[in-house]
Enzyme design. Structure first.
Site, short mmCIF file in Angstrom:
data_model
loop_
_atom_site.label_atom_id
_atom_site.label_comp_id
_atom_site.label_asym_id
_atom_site.label_seq_id
_atom_site.Cartn_x
_atom_site.Cartn_y
_atom_site.Cartn_z
CB SER A 8 -0.72 0.02 1.26
OG SER A 8 -1.46 1.36 1.21
CG HIS A 33 -3.80 -1.60 -1.65
ND1 HIS A 33 -4.96 -2.51 -1.89
CD2 HIS A 33 -4.45 -0.61 -0.89
CE1 HIS A 33 -5.99 -1.95 -1.45
NE2 HIS A 33 -5.71 -0.79 -0.77
CG ASP A 35 -5.75 2.61 0.37
OD1 ASP A 35 -6.45 1.94 -0.02
OD2 ASP A 35 -4.70 2.35 1.23
CG MET A 37 -8.61 7.54 1.09
SD MET A 37 -7.88 7.71 2.77
CE MET A 37 -6.95 6.33 2.85
CG HIS A 66 -9.80 0.23 -1.27
ND1 HIS A 66 -9.42 0.35 0.15
CD2 HIS A 66 -11.22 0.25 -1.36
CE1 HIS A 66 -10.30 0.20 0.80
NE2 HIS A 66 -11.50 0.20 -0.16
CG MET A 68 -11.60 3.66 0.83
SD MET A 68 -10.32 3.62 2.46
CE MET A 68 -8.83 3.41 1.60
CG MET A 137 -11.81 -1.74 4.63
SD MET A 137 -10.15 -1.54 3.89
CE MET A 137 -9.39 -0.29 5.01
N GLY A 142 -9.32 5.17 6.13
CA GLY A 142 -9.38 6.62 5.81
C GLY A 142 -7.69 7.23 6.41
N GLY A 144 -3.76 5.35 7.03
CA GLY A 144 -2.81 4.48 7.43
C GLY A 144 -2.18 4.27 8.68
N GLY A 145 -1.48 3.43 8.84
CA GLY A 145 -0.86 3.08 10.23
C GLY A 145 -1.86 2.61 11.56
CG ASP A 175 -5.93 -2.18 3.52
OD1 ASP A 175 -5.00 -1.87 4.27
OD2 ASP A 175 -6.37 -1.30 2.66
N GLY A 176 -5.10 -3.50 6.70
CA GLY A 176 -5.44 -2.72 8.05
C GLY A 176 -4.43 -3.19 9.18
N GLY A 177 -3.59 -2.78 9.57
CA GLY A 177 -2.79 -3.46 10.50
C GLY A 177 -2.07 -4.74 10.18
N GLY A 197 0.89 -1.62 4.24
CA GLY A 197 1.64 -0.13 3.96
C GLY A 197 2.65 0.13 5.14
CB SER A 198 2.70 1.35 8.37
OG SER A 198 1.75 0.63 8.93
#
Length: 221
Positions: A8, A33, A35, A37, A66, A68, A137, A142, A144-145, A175-177, A197-198
């Site tokens: 990401s 990936h 994002d 927004m 993606h 959003m 998700m 909304g 990252g991180g 996606d997320g964490g 991502g992070s």
């Protein structure tokens, strides 16, 4: 099927975006990936069609885009034309979900149905067979991180069962964490595609981050 890592760019250094993407590609990620927004569907504004076009020029990896954004049907053709190989829309953002998923496929891209953490899997009951992938998700979208929401693990396992019970080839993406400390549980829950991502870009060594993540998700294959 080999499990895939989708890097990401939300956590990448945008000043050196092409360089960051090249490093991720050399490190062995499978997809990029992106994002998108709009500041309406989520409380943040990121990038749009021109940046996707620019990314398409610097990598041959599949672009996993993606959206959003509110009423994504307004921009499906534009993002496919810009180079999206996979195009995800939020089930909460459009009234005619079946129509939009089929439209993405008609345009020549793979269609991804995306669910926020609090959105029920029941929303997929009649569109799972036209979804090439489902993205769950595992943070509130909304920014990252964010930290992975543990309550999403039962949801992932239930979706895995739904896909398998129907004998579908639909991929299960999260996606997320997604980091080293969450990857093993996600593998065991049945995830196919890991958006990170992070976990890839926020430390100094992209190559080492990808190597260690790959080691975890591939260990039982």
């Amino acid at each position: 099927m080999k499990k895939k890592i989708s890097a990401s760019i939300l956590s990448a250094d945008f000043v050196r975006l092409a360089e960051e993407i090249h490093k991720a590609e050399e490190a062995g990620v499978d997809w990029i990936h992106v994002d998108v927004m709009d500041g309406v569907f989520v409380p943040n504004i990121t990038i749009g069609v021109p940046v996707v076009k620019a990314i398409r020029k610097v990598t041959n990896l599949p672009l996993d885009v993606h959206l959003m954004i509110d009423r994504p049907e307004r921009y499906l053709e534009a993002f496919v034309d810009a180079g999206a190989d996979w195009l995800g829309i939020q089930v909460e953002a459009t009234i005619h979900l079946d129509r939009q998923l089929n439209r993405i496929r008609e345009l020549g891209a793979k269609a991804t149905a995306t669910l926020n953490p609090s959105t029920s899997l029941d929303t997929l009951e009649y569109v799972l067979d036209v979804s090439d992938m489902v993205l769950l998700m595992t943070v509130n979208p909304g920014f990252g991180g964010q930290e992975f929401i543990p309550a999403m693990l039962p949801k992932i396992r239930r979706l895995r069962q739904m896909i398998d019970d129907r004998g579908l080839n639909t991929l299960l993406q999260v996606d997320g964490g997604v980091k080293l400390d969450t990857a093993d549980a996600l593998v065991k829950a049945g995830v196919d595609v890991f958006v990170s991502g992070s976990g890839i870009f926020n430390a100094n060594d992209i190559f080492e981050n990808v190597r260690r993540l790959r080691e975890i998700i591939d260990k039982d294959q």
